[in-house]
Design a protein around this motif. Sequence first.
Motif, mmCIF file in Angstrom:
data_model
loop_
_atom_site.group_PDB
_atom_site.id
_atom_site.type_symbol
_atom_site.label_atom_id
_atom_site.label_comp_id
_atom_site.label_asym_id
_atom_site.label_seq_id
_atom_site.Cartn_x
_atom_site.Cartn_y
_atom_site.Cartn_z
ATOM 1 N N THR A 13 -21.708 3.317 1.047
ATOM 2 C CA THR A 13 -21.705 1.907 0.621
ATOM 3 C C THR A 13 -20.635 1.637 -0.418
ATOM 4 O OG1 THR A 13 -24.097 1.892 0.999
ATOM 5 C CG2 THR A 13 -23.165 0.000 -0.130
ATOM 6 N N SER A 14 -20.430 2.570 -1.346
ATOM 7 C CA SER A 14 -19.375 2.375 -2.344
ATOM 8 C C SER A 14 -18.002 2.370 -1.680
ATOM 9 C CB SER A 14 -19.448 3.460 -3.426
ATOM 10 O OG SER A 14 -19.331 4.751 -2.880
ATOM 11 N N THR A 15 -17.821 3.213 -0.662
ATOM 12 C CA THR A 15 -16.552 3.210 0.080
ATOM 13 C C THR A 15 -16.379 1.891 0.822
ATOM 14 O OG1 THR A 15 -16.626 5.606 0.352
ATOM 15 C CG2 THR A 15 -15.226 4.394 1.875
ATOM 16 N N ALA A 16 -17.446 1.415 1.449
ATOM 17 C CA ALA A 16 -17.370 0.133 2.159
ATOM 18 C C ALA A 16 -17.003 -0.999 1.209
ATOM 19 C CB ALA A 16 -18.702 -0.156 2.850
ATOM 20 N N LEU A 17 -17.653 -1.059 0.052
ATOM 21 C CA LEU A 17 -17.347 -2.088 -0.947
ATOM 22 C C LEU A 17 -15.879 -2.032 -1.360
ATOM 23 C CD1 LEU A 17 -20.386 -2.011 -3.429
ATOM 24 C CD2 LEU A 17 -19.678 -3.912 -1.979
ATOM 25 N N THR A 18 -15.402 -0.816 -1.599
ATOM 26 C CA THR A 18 -14.019 -0.641 -2.054
ATOM 27 C C THR A 18 -13.027 -1.194 -1.047
ATOM 28 O OG1 THR A 18 -14.597 1.319 -3.347
ATOM 29 C CG2 THR A 18 -12.290 1.074 -2.717
#
Length: 477
Positions: free
Chosen positions: A291-296
């Motif tokens: 999820t953090s990668t997706a947000l980034t």
Amino acid sequence: MEAIIPYVLALLVLPVSLSMIYFARKRDSYSSKLPPGTNGWPMVGENMNFALLGPQKFVSDRMKKYSPEVFQTSLLGEKMAVFCGAQGNKFLFTNENKLLTSWWPQSMKKALLFPSYVESSLKEVAALKRGFMHEILKPEALRQYIPVMDSMARQHLDTEWAPYKEVKVFPLSKKYTFALACKLFMSVEDPEHVKRLADPFILVTSGMFSVPIDLPGTAYNRAIKGGKMVRDELMKIIKERKKELMENKETAGRDLLSRMLQVTDEDGQFMNEMEISNNIIGLLVASYETTSTALTFVLKHLVEYSHIYSEVLKEQMQVLNSKGRDELLTWEDIQKMKYSWNVACESLRLTPPGQGAFREAITDFTYAGFTIPKGWKTFWTVHSTHKNPKYFQDPEKFDPSRFEGSGPAPFTFVPFGGGPRMCPGKEYARLEILVFIHNVVKRFKLEKAVKNEKTVVHASPIPTKGLPVRLLPHNQI
């Protein structure tokens, strides 16, 4: 007597020779039905090629060289069939528990799970098979999380973004997603307590897909040590919550942990503490890394395409202007963010956080004319469809309109997998991404601080500099 010895030897050798020829031919016949490909170097397999080329090029090169449907390779010390295209995805997704079962690499299990579970199949790890996991992650169950997500996103931007002219998106996204998961899953809010979980957890996610050499100083050794520290901390939290429940000091069902402690299976059995820990760790891995990668990368694409950013800002301001001052987001607000979700989906297509998933063949079966032997591992991958011009015209173009109407063809857009094993956290990720987009774009316009920053792919894509951006508050533009 000596004269007949050669004849006796011939009679003895003949059946042995015939047997060897028979078995060799049988083996060659069997091998000829295996998917085309190569197992690479002894012991090493094709791990080095996979790392050097990156998942996308590794897959596309072999699809061209061997087969666009399925090819064989050797990764993580296992013989593996890589299924390609929409039909390959469909076959694996729809044959779960029929021809295939879930499988994790031993290195990943050793880093994440208690030692007593490492040799277990994933089916035997109760935390990963309970139906209630899907129930509590359904949209209707997640509605209550939206105000908490919104409140924490506001607080995060106030403390970690607003005081600065320039920030690095990737590390801050990881900090936010982990803190949110601790809050929603276990009601852990104290920053020091979150840090006690986060620091060793970073060691786990950084090393669990590295070369599995458990020697001091290696990333894998640090991952195993970090995993133990995380499990020790989780066990303290679980035991304390269990005690509160027994003493009636805990409000029933206030978070995921409380529900896990109270749920029973079809035999009326409660999950034990280690099963609950395994479950929470699995959820933390999914909610933190992907999820953090997706947000980034959603924010990266908003920075790169100003016309897309303008449309997202327009939609989010309509949501904001329909609400009272300081009123938190609701489920109804999220349903209005259709264009923003199309943008997020196009970002997930171009830069998928997860590369695919493994299965294990539980019986011999055939696919596309090839035999997959029992015990072989299989892998489905986003990289056989997401940028394939057969499924997406002009695949390198960022075009959110692909997701309007009925969207892409079935089994072509698979960032969350599919079938019975589709990621149960898909809706959780959607809510978290949209809430965060809302809060960022309503406050800031972003500019790239590093013009040609590269992206490398390990377990997930990573911007090499952390995606530094300059913040331009709307009241200063």
